[in-house]
Design an enzyme around this catalytic site. Structure first.
Site, PDB file in Angstrom:
ATOM      1  N   PRO A   1     -55.881 -15.564  39.430  1.00  0.00           N
ATOM      2  CA  PRO A   1     -55.346 -16.443  40.473  1.00  0.00           C
ATOM      3  C   PRO A   1     -56.421 -17.162  41.285  1.00  0.00           C
ATOM      4  O   PRO A   1     -56.142 -18.165  41.935  1.00  0.00           O
ATOM      5  CB  PRO A   1     -54.541 -15.481  41.372  1.00  0.00           C
TER       6      PRO A   1
ATOM      7  N   GLU B   1     -54.860  -4.480  39.712  1.00  0.00           N
ATOM      8  CA  GLU B   1     -55.194  -5.158  40.963  1.00  0.00           C
ATOM      9  C   GLU B   1     -56.229  -6.266  40.768  1.00  0.00           C
ATOM     10  O   GLU B   1     -56.221  -7.259  41.477  1.00  0.00           O
ATOM     11  CB  GLU B   1     -55.725  -4.124  41.974  1.00  0.00           C
TER      12      GLU B   1
ATOM     13  N   ARG C   1     -52.984 -28.036  20.483  1.00  0.00           N
ATOM     14  CA  ARG C   1     -52.331 -29.305  20.156  1.00  0.00           C
ATOM     15  C   ARG C   1     -53.275 -30.494  20.283  1.00  0.00           C
ATOM     16  O   ARG C   1     -52.969 -31.590  19.814  1.00  0.00           O
ATOM     17  CB  ARG C   1     -51.091 -29.510  21.032  1.00  0.00           C
TER      18      ARG C   1
ATOM     19  N   ASP D   1     -49.164 -38.120  25.674  1.00  0.00           N
ATOM     20  CA  ASP D   1     -48.458 -37.129  26.478  1.00  0.00           C
ATOM     21  C   ASP D   1     -48.668 -37.361  27.966  1.00  0.00           C
ATOM     22  O   ASP D   1     -49.660 -37.946  28.387  1.00  0.00           O
ATOM     23  CB  ASP D   1     -48.957 -35.717  26.152  1.00  0.00           C
TER      24      ASP D   1
END
Length: 244
Positions: A90, A117, A155, A170
């Protein structure tokens, strides 16, 4: 391209690599995926890979030894230069299409999926080359983030998609959101395909698509426009949207 994923739950990737574009890419030898359970590198007699944090606090922390040894093992098998080691967490750099395009230029990637954690800080400081987050939220582990990277990078490899222009047009690849798509029938329950798409006039179609791409970005993600490579004509179209 070779992609190695270090995880405690290798079975989570079975379905991902067995279907659709990722399976086709492997069958065409465009990319190879290797999923490694780094618990197998633990020197603990019970194969533990985590321990309590120094200083106290809740949760368990991944110990450095299993991951350092797992990465060393993968690097010893690398054919070219030392692969980039990507930590999914994160606290990492927000993942983007630009980052996917950057990773796609590599011959080899190592993706580390954490759990518990967090990681012993020495893993961040001395083992990884990149820290990546797929969003401002916390997941149970890094496996879903690794799946996102594997899919988005694959991709972009030449030969991965049936139509090589698909990845180029895209959303986000051009700095804008993609234009609307239509297919047969030309009319469905009173809803018609725009006439320009049926005209066969390629220049007009391209102009329409560009305008619709700008319009969609302007209405849905205006923050992207400040970073997009806009022509004077594009800017004139956006100015018109603003006035309206």
């Amino acid at each position: 391209m070779k992609m190695t994923i270090l995880t405690l739950f290798p079975e989570m990737f079975d379905g991902l690599f067995s279907h659709s574009i990722l399976k086709q890419a492997q069958d065409r030898d465009v990319v190879s995926f290797h999923v490694v359970n780094f618990r197998e590198f633990s020197k603990d007699r019970h194969q533990r890979v985590d321990d309590y944090p120094y200083g106290g606090g809740g949760g368990m922390v991944l110990t450095p030894q299993p991951l350092f040894d797992a990465v060393k093992h993968v690097k010893e098998q690398a054919k070219g230069k030392s692969p980039r080691v990507v930590l999914l967490c994160p606290q990492g750099e927000p993942y983007s299409q630009k980052k996917a395009e950057e990773f796609a230029q590599e011959d080899e990637l190592i993706l580390i999926c954490g759990h518990y954690e967090g990681f012993d800080e020495r893993i961040r400081e001395h083992l990884v080359t990149d820290e990546v987050s797929i969003g401002d939220y916390v997941l149970t582990g890094g496996e879903i983030g690794a799946m996102v990277i594997a899919d988005s990078v694959t991709r972009l490899q030449q030969g991965a998609l049936g139509n090589e222009t698909s990845a180029v047009t895209d959303s986000h690849s051009t700095g804008l959101l993609e234009y609307p798509h239509y297919t047969r029938p030309a009319e469905f329950e009173g809803m018609k395909v725009p006439d320009v798409l049926l005209s066969g006039h390629h220049a007009k179609i391209e102009a329409w698509r560009r305008q619709e791409s700008l319009k969609r970005t302007f209405t849905r993600r205006p923050d992207m426009l400040s970073k997009a490579d806009l022509t004077p004509k594009d800017q004139a179209i956006i100015d018109k949207f603003t006035k309206e």
